[in-house]
Design a protein around this motif. Structure first.
Motif, short mmCIF file in Angstrom:
data_model
loop_
_atom_site.label_atom_id
_atom_site.label_comp_id
_atom_site.label_asym_id
_atom_site.label_seq_id
_atom_site.Cartn_x
_atom_site.Cartn_y
_atom_site.Cartn_z
N PRO A 15 67.18 -57.81 6.63
CA PRO A 15 66.22 -57.02 7.39
C PRO A 15 66.86 -56.39 8.62
O PRO A 15 67.63 -57.04 9.30
CB PRO A 15 65.16 -58.04 7.79
CG PRO A 15 65.93 -59.31 7.89
CD PRO A 15 67.00 -59.24 6.84
N ILE A 16 66.58 -55.15 8.84
CA ILE A 16 66.98 -54.50 10.08
C ILE A 16 65.74 -54.44 10.96
O ILE A 16 64.80 -53.70 10.69
CB ILE A 16 67.50 -53.07 9.83
CG1 ILE A 16 68.61 -53.12 8.78
CG2 ILE A 16 67.99 -52.45 11.13
CD1 ILE A 16 69.80 -53.95 9.18
N THR A 101 55.63 -52.74 7.84
CA THR A 101 54.51 -52.05 7.19
C THR A 101 53.21 -52.37 7.91
O THR A 101 53.11 -53.35 8.66
CB THR A 101 54.39 -52.51 5.73
OG1 THR A 101 53.96 -53.87 5.69
CG2 THR A 101 55.72 -52.39 4.98
N THR A 102 52.25 -51.55 7.66
CA THR A 102 50.92 -51.74 8.26
C THR A 102 50.23 -52.98 7.71
O THR A 102 49.21 -53.43 8.26
CB THR A 102 50.05 -50.52 8.02
OG1 THR A 102 49.99 -50.28 6.60
CG2 THR A 102 50.62 -49.29 8.71
N VAL A 106 57.26 -57.47 6.45
CA VAL A 106 58.57 -56.88 6.74
C VAL A 106 59.33 -56.76 5.43
O VAL A 106 59.44 -57.72 4.67
CB VAL A 106 59.36 -57.74 7.73
CG1 VAL A 106 60.76 -57.17 7.93
CG2 VAL A 106 58.63 -57.83 9.07
N CYS A 107 59.86 -55.56 5.15
CA CYS A 107 60.61 -55.30 3.91
C CYS A 107 62.07 -54.98 4.23
O CYS A 107 62.40 -54.55 5.34
CB CYS A 107 60.00 -54.14 3.14
SG CYS A 107 58.32 -54.44 2.57
N TYR A 259 61.52 -62.48 4.98
CA TYR A 259 61.14 -61.09 4.72
C TYR A 259 60.98 -60.87 3.23
O TYR A 259 61.43 -61.67 2.40
CB TYR A 259 62.14 -60.10 5.32
CG TYR A 259 63.50 -60.08 4.65
CD1 TYR A 259 63.76 -59.20 3.59
CD2 TYR A 259 64.52 -60.93 5.07
CE1 TYR A 259 64.99 -59.18 2.97
CE2 TYR A 259 65.76 -60.92 4.45
CZ TYR A 259 66.00 -60.04 3.41
OH TYR A 259 67.22 -60.01 2.78
N TYR A 260 60.33 -59.75 2.89
CA TYR A 260 60.07 -59.38 1.50
C TYR A 260 61.14 -58.39 1.06
O TYR A 260 61.30 -57.33 1.66
CB TYR A 260 58.67 -58.76 1.39
CG TYR A 260 58.28 -58.28 0.02
CD1 TYR A 260 58.62 -58.98 -1.13
CD2 TYR A 260 57.51 -57.12 -0.14
CE1 TYR A 260 58.22 -58.54 -2.38
CE2 TYR A 260 57.10 -56.67 -1.38
CZ TYR A 260 57.47 -57.39 -2.51
OH TYR A 260 57.07 -56.96 -3.75
N ALA A 261 61.91 -58.76 -0.02
CA ALA A 261 63.03 -57.94 -0.46
C ALA A 261 62.67 -57.06 -1.64
O ALA A 261 63.53 -56.48 -2.28
CB ALA A 261 64.21 -58.82 -0.82
#
Length: 769
Positions: A15-16, A101-102, A106-107, A259-261
């Motif tokens: 994640p950035i 994301t709303t 976090v992606c 995070y979600y990858a």
């Protein structure tokens, strides 16, 4: 790409983090599945479509990470156009980027991950077919659920063909050995909360999943140099909270603990693979209690590339953490795992199990291809790493190195407690005592330990440590060790000593050592300077070879034994041994015509004492008288110890005292006649005849008769008969026959009986009898 055949896929997305402040505090409540679904439908399906068109269609499913890195700008543009995108949240780190994301999810997008996920998806797989918690129990063996249970976390089993049943089978084997329960958390049941629960309750936890770090540099396989943490990938986001996804400040950048990858639907919508990445902090935050001093085996890529996975779990009670410095192949991971747990189940320390697996398999991944450590490092081969209280983490950047593991952690194996009882077969002969697993036998006087009997026969391992102690181990049932005592056999030892000495007999037992003491008193025998050396079992007379003898102790082997006192003395500058001591006798005292102070004293004592010469009468020796040819033949006959023979001499009647001697001497070649049929037995023997007869005697006895002396020094050398020259050179050279005064040899002169005695003494020093 070097990982071709059996690569353990590293499936994590770095994640950035966004740099703007969030409007609300992160929630500790789990993110709803609907939020993930919304993000997937909004952007991840679009991303998959771009990848299929721009990469897969052009280069196939085997396209490498750089092919996906080439479309990162296009992917970013698509993300920014999506409905759930939070404006300004994209943070790019090389060819990785993350966004918010709303939906509160976090992606992250990783070209490396996107390149690899297609290769191993199983066509038509349905996650629901593999979901669940498989439980195998061995608790009937007495296992403790808090310390001997085993868990396998296997999110991709059944939908990624890289994952097999090997670790499930291994977990069952470990649980059977420990007496615990084996649990396998498969696909969507491998949630963060179930992982936390497994760590809280199991003595061994195995992560059989993909792994990653939060960094990647395209074209180099460098996932570590600027990585902040290491992740394990999950198939389910259930239980992950927005607090887990909160941005934190790392050594190199901001990052998330979870995070979600993204996803990949594969060949069939039912075969969709999801990638939720969590590190050790995220897992530890979901644990309500500490781990039970357990072992974590992380069969994931990059698990030890940083301390982000193991360090938080170690703080929560994990005693030993195992993992890899880089991406690892299934081929080597499975081989290492087989040896490691085989040794652990046999009771080995972690350190010994690690040494064994490195010896049998290798010290780094792909060691058959990269055979030196420099090549292994250059090609990013994975090195096994262990962290424990005895093994410090080498530090990020130092993990690609050989490690000496010291951990003494062992696999807890609960076994039933069995009772050991010790008994004596006859308490009048001996008693026994039991201390722990040690049995001590105490024989009564006159008894000994004759063995033992274990009942049941194979209920334990019995080791006899010395004569009277036993150690009983590895009990498999209640058992009795009965020590067998037996009465000893009485033994009596008597001692044979020379006159003048005493030694009382000893009593003991067959098989028991008796302490030996020398005899008291002084031997009367004085023929030699006798010195006591010990005790021997057999009589011995004057031997140059030392017999077996005893000095300090003797162990009887029979009921009655006689030991003989053994003495030593010096003869011809060498030690001799005897049990028969002799008294010195002055043989000259037998005769009235000898002088004990004369030069011939020693020579006559030798000649008479050895039996080679006798007197001319009972009380006369006649030392100055002449010696006849018959007398010298008789002396040599006695010295040889031989018998038999014949002769042609008419002047040697068969009934004469010297007849047998002349017959032997003639047959042996020691004498010749004075004519064809004459011996002249009563003629005095000359000095040269004496030398010739001694010379022939020596040859007959096998001695070296090479002439060594020089006769030219004697004034009368020309008077020597031809036949006697060589014999005289031999006799003079060996100092058997010496010259007279005025440098004469007197070869034709007669030899007195005293001179012959001296010559015999000289001969004995050259040819020992």
């Amino acid at each position: 790409m070097k990982r071709i055949l059996a690569i353990l896929l590293v499936l994590a997305m770095l994640p950035i983090p966004a740099t703007f402040a969030q409007e609300t505090e992160p929630s500790a409540e789990p993110i709803a599945q609907e939020a993930y679904d919304a993000v997937t439908a909004d952007i991840w399906q679009t991303i998959e479509s771009i990848e299929e068109t721009e990469v897969v269609a052009k280069r196939g499913k085997a396209a490498d990470a750089d092919s996906y890195a080439a479309i990162v700008d296009e992917i970013i543009a698509a993300v920014e156009d999506s409905d759930t995108f939070v404006e300004g949240s994209i943070r790019r780190n090389g060819d990785f980027f993350t966004w918010e994301t709303t939906e509160g999810v976090v992606c992250g997008y990783s070209p490396r991950l996107r390149a690899k996920i297609r290769a191993n998806a199983v066509e038509g797989a349905d996650p629901e077919d593999y979901a669940g918690v498989e439980v195998t129990s061995y608790v009937t063996k007495g296992g403790s659920a808090s310390s001997v249970n085993v868990a396998v976390i296997q999110p991709y089993y059944g939908i990624d063909n890289s994952f097999t049943t090997q670790y499930v089978n291994e977990a069952n084997s470990i649980a059977e050995a420990t007496g615990g329960t084996s649990k396998a958390y498969i696909t969507t049941n491998a949630t963060i909360d179930n992982i936390a629960n497994a760590l809280e309750t199991c003595g061994v936890v195995i992560f059989d999943s993909h792994g990653d770090t939060d960094y990647y540099k395209a074209g180099s396989e460098d996932y570590t140099s600027r990585a902040n943490t290491s992740y394990i990938c999950l198939q389910s986001g259930t239980g992950i909270t927005s607090a887990d996804m909160e941005r934190v400040t790392g050594t190199y950048s901001e990052y998330q603990h979870a995070y979600y990858a993204g996803s990949y639907k594969g060949y069939d919508v039912n075969g969709t693979m999801y990638y939720y990445c969590v590190d050790g902090t995220a897992i530890a935050n979901h644990m309500d209690s500490d781990a039970p001093n357990s072992l974590l085996w992380s069969a994931t890529c990059l698990g030890m590339a940083t301390d982000g996975l193991h360090a938080p779990l170690r703080e929560k009670g994990v005693a030993v953490a195992y993992g890899y410095s880089q991406s690892v192949t299934f081929d080597y991971d499975y081989k290492w795992e087989t040896v490691f747990f085989r040794e652990l189940k046999q009771g080995a320390y972690v350190s010994d199990a690690i040494d064994k697996m490195k010896t049998e398999v290798g010290e780094w991944d792909y060691c058959e291809q990269y055979q030196n450590i420099a090549s292994a490092k250059r090609n990013y081969c994975a090195f096994p790493i262990v962290v424990s209280d005895e093994d410090v983490y080498p530090g990020k950047g130092n993990v690609d190195a050989l490690q000496t593991v010291c951990s003494t952690w062992t696999l807890k194996q609960e076994t039933p407690v069995y009772t050991l009882t010790a008994a004596s077969n006859d308490e009048t002969l001996g008693t026994v005592s039991l201390t722990g697993n040690g049995v001590t036998a105490t024989p009564a006087e006159g008894a000994y330990v004759a063995g033992y009997t274990l009942t049941p026969e194979n209920a334990a391992t019995v080791t006899q440590e010395g004569e009277n102690t036993f150690r009983v181990e590895n009990l498999t049932a209640d058992c009795i060790l009965t020590v067998r005592f037996a009465a000893k056999t009485a033994a009596k030892v008597t001692y044979s000593v020379p006159e003048g000495c005493e030694k009382a007999e000893d009593s003991g037992y067959v098989g028991d050592a008796l302490k030996l003491m020398p005899p008291t008193g002084t031997p009367k025998a004085d023929a030699e300077s006798y010195t006591f050396v010990g005790w021997t079992l057999d009589k011995l007379e004057d031997s140059a070879a030392a017999p077996a003898y005893f000095t300090d102790t003797f162990t009887p082997t029979a009921e009655k034994t006689t030991l003989y006192a053994l003495y030593t003395y010096e003869k011809d500058s060498a030690p001799y041994y005897t049990t028969v001591l002799r008294s010195r006798e002055c043989y000259l005292l037998r005769y009235t015509d000898t002088d004990v102070d004369a030069w011939y004293h020693e020579a006559l004592d030798f000649a008479v004492g050895s039996g080679y010469m006798g007197g001319v009468a009972a009380d006369r020796f006649d030392p100055e008288g002449t010696l006849t040819r018959a007398m010298l033949a008789t002396i040599l006959y006695r010295m040889s110890g031989e018998t038999g023979g014949s002769h042609p001499f008419t002047d040697v009647p068969a009934n004469e005292w010297y007849a047998d001697a002349v017959a032997w001497a003639y047959t042996a070649g020691v004498v010749n006649g004075t004519g064809p049929t004459l011996f002249s037995p009563q003629e005095p023997v000359t000095r040269e005849q004496t030398a010739a007869m001694l010379y022939r005697y020596a040859a007959h006895m096998g001695e070296d008769t090479k002439p060594q002396g020089n006769l030219s020094a004697f004034r009368d050398a020309e008077e020597i008969s031809e036949y006697a020259k060589i014999p005289l050179r031999w006799a003079v050279g060996l100092h058997i026959l010496n010259g007279k005064e005025n440098s004469t040899l007197d070869p034709t002169g007669t030899a007195t009986r005293a001179e012959i005695a001296q010559i015999l003494l000289n001969l004995s020093k050259v040819i020992p009898s």
